[in-house]
Structure formats: structure tokens, C-alpha cells
Design an enzyme around this catalytic site. Structure first.
Site, short mmCIF file in Angstrom:
data_model
loop_
_atom_site.label_atom_id
_atom_site.label_comp_id
_atom_site.label_asym_id
_atom_site.label_seq_id
_atom_site.Cartn_x
_atom_site.Cartn_y
_atom_site.Cartn_z
N GLN A 31 37.21 38.83 2.28
CA GLN A 31 36.37 39.62 3.19
C GLN A 31 34.99 38.97 3.30
OE1 GLN A 31 36.90 43.28 0.96
NE2 GLN A 31 36.68 42.04 -0.91
N HIS A 84 30.25 57.82 -7.13
CA HIS A 84 30.85 57.40 -8.40
C HIS A 84 31.07 58.57 -9.35
CE1 HIS A 84 29.27 53.26 -7.14
NE2 HIS A 84 30.57 53.26 -7.00
N ASP A 91 32.31 47.02 -7.72
CA ASP A 91 30.86 47.11 -8.00
C ASP A 91 30.62 47.69 -9.40
OD1 ASP A 91 31.55 49.52 -5.71
OD2 ASP A 91 30.90 50.14 -7.69
N ASP A 135 45.60 41.83 -7.59
CA ASP A 135 45.95 42.78 -6.53
C ASP A 135 46.45 44.09 -7.16
OD1 ASP A 135 47.95 42.50 -3.47
OD2 ASP A 135 46.99 44.22 -4.44
N GLY A 136 45.79 45.18 -6.84
CA GLY A 136 46.17 46.46 -7.41
C GLY A 136 47.58 46.88 -7.01
N ASP A 189 39.59 53.32 -5.85
CA ASP A 189 38.24 53.19 -5.28
C ASP A 189 38.26 51.98 -4.35
OD1 ASP A 189 34.96 52.40 -6.77
OD2 ASP A 189 35.58 52.92 -4.71
N SER A 190 39.01 52.13 -3.26
CA SER A 190 39.28 50.96 -2.41
C SER A 190 38.42 51.00 -1.15
CB SER A 190 40.76 50.97 -1.97
OG SER A 190 40.94 52.03 -1.04
N THR A 191 38.41 49.89 -0.46
CA THR A 191 37.87 49.85 0.89
C THR A 191 38.78 50.71 1.77
OG1 THR A 191 39.04 47.72 0.89
CG2 THR A 191 36.64 47.64 0.93
N PRO A 226 43.27 43.77 2.54
CA PRO A 226 44.08 43.91 1.31
C PRO A 226 44.26 45.37 0.88
CG PRO A 226 41.89 43.09 0.78
CD PRO A 226 41.98 43.10 2.27
N1 SAM Z 1 33.22 53.07 -2.42
C1 SAM Z 1 33.73 52.12 -1.44
C2 SAM Z 1 34.42 52.85 -0.31
O1 SAM Z 1 34.67 54.04 -0.42
O2 SAM Z 1 34.69 52.16 0.71
C3 SAM Z 1 34.65 51.13 -2.13
C4 SAM Z 1 33.89 50.25 -3.03
S1 SAM Z 1 34.71 48.96 -3.83
C5 SAM Z 1 33.59 47.70 -3.52
C6 SAM Z 1 36.13 48.59 -2.82
C7 SAM Z 1 36.88 47.43 -3.42
O3 SAM Z 1 38.29 47.52 -3.19
C8 SAM Z 1 36.46 46.06 -2.87
O4 SAM Z 1 35.74 45.36 -3.86
C9 SAM Z 1 37.78 45.38 -2.50
O5 SAM Z 1 37.79 43.99 -2.82
C10 SAM Z 1 38.75 46.18 -3.35
N2 SAM Z 1 40.16 46.07 -2.93
C11 SAM Z 1 40.67 46.15 -1.67
N3 SAM Z 1 42.01 45.99 -1.70
C12 SAM Z 1 42.37 45.81 -3.02
C13 SAM Z 1 43.61 45.60 -3.70
N4 SAM Z 1 44.77 45.52 -3.00
N5 SAM Z 1 43.60 45.48 -5.05
C14 SAM Z 1 42.43 45.55 -5.75
N6 SAM Z 1 41.21 45.73 -5.17
C15 SAM Z 1 41.19 45.86 -3.80
#
Ligand code: SAM
Length: 276
Positions: free
Chosen positions: A31, A62, A86, A137-138, A155-157, A162
Site C-alpha cells: 500500500q 484502541h 501501529d 498474512d493474517g 484491526d484491519s484496513t 490485502p
Molecule cells: N484502525 C485502522 C482502521 O480502522 O482502518 C486500521 C489500522 S492498522 C494500521 C490496519 C493494518 O491492517 C495495516 O497495517 C495493514 O497492513 C493491515 N492488514 C491489511 N490486510 C492484512 C492481512 N491480510 N493480514 C495482516 N495485516 C493486514
């Protein structure tokens, strides 16, 4: 000259804040990552142009994504966080007195590095004695493990790139297998105002797998519309009832607010099919 950052929260709505400097921009393997300094919210982490977290209001999200599950599960010893690079969710999880280990599974190590470089107050628990950080990868991780977590926090995007599959029923089914027989899953399930379809997809996907599924809300100034939802699937315990009183050091969460957060406006009930 004034500099303003704008996140387009929908094609017709922009969230703008005055920015004083850009601290990092990079294209990671997953990203576009940026860190900017803003007048109102301090430092801000952006992924693909969307606000992930800010120094000034991060505690709301959080605390609320972590403590509702940790305080309503009688024995939240082993907690898994998918995403959350983060470190803010991990910080709240390992702060909980009943938690023995918090495992973070983040796909993009550049997010973790940016958090270490620019957000020490958020990433401070990455090296905590109760913390374990895995860069993978989760989606894969939950397929390869079974029956070993009390709580899983996603807590994903938003469902892009991904993270798309993190909102799928097959992922929720794999998490169900990963959880112990009284485990809980909590996910960030987006904005009821701007993305009701995401709220509905997450809620219904979890409801099809878990015997008890509830949604709760929090007010997060830097997230789309300011009203944010979380969906919790539980194999046994009622997430509305805190059985721990841990709220020490919190700036948003309280045990009373925990219960109140599940009181939903009619419009949100209608999105998840519990409309009156
Ligand atoms: N609080 C934020 C929100 O609600 O959008 C999310 C914050 S956190 C930075 C989101 C994280 O999810 C990102 O760092 C991203 O790289 C991660 N992420 C996305 N897809 C993922 C996956 N398949 N496995 C593990 N982490 C993943």
C-alpha cells in the site's frame, strides 16, 4: 502557503485537516504509506490516502476495539490481533491485567517500522514482555492454527487490497476454529453512515458463524462520519456485560460506557436487521 490534507471518505465527502509537514511517504509492497504532521491531531498515519491513526485521538479506537472483548471474557489470556501494525491495539491488550500474551500478525512490516519511527506513544508495547509480533498474512495465519486463542481482534484496513478477505465468511469460519470453545472475535466494521454495506457484510458474516453477535459504537473524530462500529461474535459469553473492571489509565472507555456502546440508534439497527 497553507497545506491541507484531504481524505475522500466517499466520492462526495472530504475530511480535511491543516498539515504542517510530511514526515514520510513510501510505496510498500502492499500500500501507499504516509506520515504527516497536522495542527489538530498531531502526527497522522495514512495508508492508501486513508487515516489509520493519529496521535491525538488514537486512544478512542484502541481502547474500544480491545477492552470490550477483554473485559467481557472471563479469561482473556491469549489474544490475537490481525493487522494493527501501529501497535495501539496491542498496547491496550497487553495492558489488561488478565492477558498473558498478545500476538500481532501484520502483513506489512513497513507499517510497524513507521509506527516505531514516528508514533512512540502508540507503538510502545511492540517490545513488551507479553507481546509477540509476526509479519505475515493474517488470512494464512488463521488457516494454519486451531483452538488456541481466547480473543481474536481484527484491526484491519477497510475491505480493500490485502484486507478484502478479512471481511469474508470463510475467514470468520477459520477464526471460529482458531478460538477456544468460549472465545470471542471482534472486528472493526466501518461507518454506519457512509458504508452501511460493509457494516451489514461484517455483521451478517459473523452472525452466520457465531451463536451470539452484537454491534457496538464509538465516536472517532478522524474516521469517516465520526461514528464507528465494531462487531463482536461470541461462542459463549455476553460481550455487553463486563466481568472485569479494568479501566485504569483509559481516556475514553469505562465499564458503564462499555454497556452503553451497545445501545444502537434505529438507523443502525435497521442496517443489521434488528430494526424496530
Ligand atoms: N484502525 C485502522 C482502521 O480502522 O482502518 C486500521 C489500522 S492498522 C494500521 C490496519 C493494518 O491492517 C495495516 O497495517 C495493514 O497492513 C493491515 N492488514 C491489511 N490486510 C492484512 C492481512 N491480510 N493480514 C495482516 N495485516 C493486514
Amino acid at each position: 502557503m497553507e497545506l491541507w490534507f484531504t481524505e475522500y471518505q466517499t466520492p462526495a465527502i472530504g475530511f480535511s485537516c491543516k498539515s504542517t509537514s510530511t514526515l514520510r511517504t513510501e510505496k510498500t509492497a502492499f500500500q501507499d504509506l504516509a506520515v504527516i504532521e497536522t495542527e489538530q491531531f498531531g502526527r497522522m498515519l495514512l495508508l492508501d490516502g486513508m487515516v489509520m491513526t493519529t496521535e491525538k485521538d488514537e486512544f478512542i479506537y484502541h481502547e474500544m476495539i480491545s477492552l470490550v472483548a477483554c473485559n467481557s471474557h472471563p479469561n482473556p489470556e491469549n489474544v490475537l490481533i490481525i493487522g494493527g501494525g501501529d501497535g495501539g491495539t496491542l498496547r491496550e491488550v497487553v495492558r489488561h491485567p488478565a492477558v498473558k500474551q498478545g500476538t500481532l500478525v501484520e502483513i506489512d512490516e513497513r507499517v510497524v517500522q513507521a509506527a516505531r519511527d514516528f508514533f512512540p506513544s502508540i507503538s510502545c508495547a511492540l517490545d513488551h514482555v507479553k507481546s509477540k509480533v509476526l509479519i505475515e498474512d493474517g488470512i494464512k495465519y488463521v488457516q494454519e492454527n486451531e483452538n488456541c486463542y481466547d480473543i481474536v481482534i481484527v484491526d484491519s484496513t477497510d475491505p480493500v487490497g490485502p484486507a478484502i478477505e478479512l471481511f469474508s465468511k470463510s475467514f470468520y469460519a477459520n477464526v471460529y476454529k482458531l478460538l477456544r470453545d468460549d472465545g470471542m472475535l471482534v472486528v472493526q466494521s466501518d461507518s454506519p453512515y457512509y458504508h452501511p454495506e460493509v457494516v451489514r457484510m461484517a455483521f451478517n458474516g459473523i452472525k452466520d458463524i457465531f451463536p451470539l453477535t452484537k454491534l457496538y459504537l464509538a465516536n472517532i473524530p478522524t474516521y469517516p462520519s465520526g461514528l464507528w462500529s465494531f462487531t463482536i461474535g461470541s461462542k459463549k459469553h455476553d460481550p455487553e456485560q463486563p466481568c472485569h473492571t479494568h479501566q485504569q489509565g483509559c481516556r475514553y472507555y469505562t465499564n458503564k460506557l462499555h454497556e452503553a456502546a451497545f445501545q444502537l440508534p434505529v438507523l443502525v439497527k435497521q442496517i443489521i436487521g434488528n430494526g424496530e
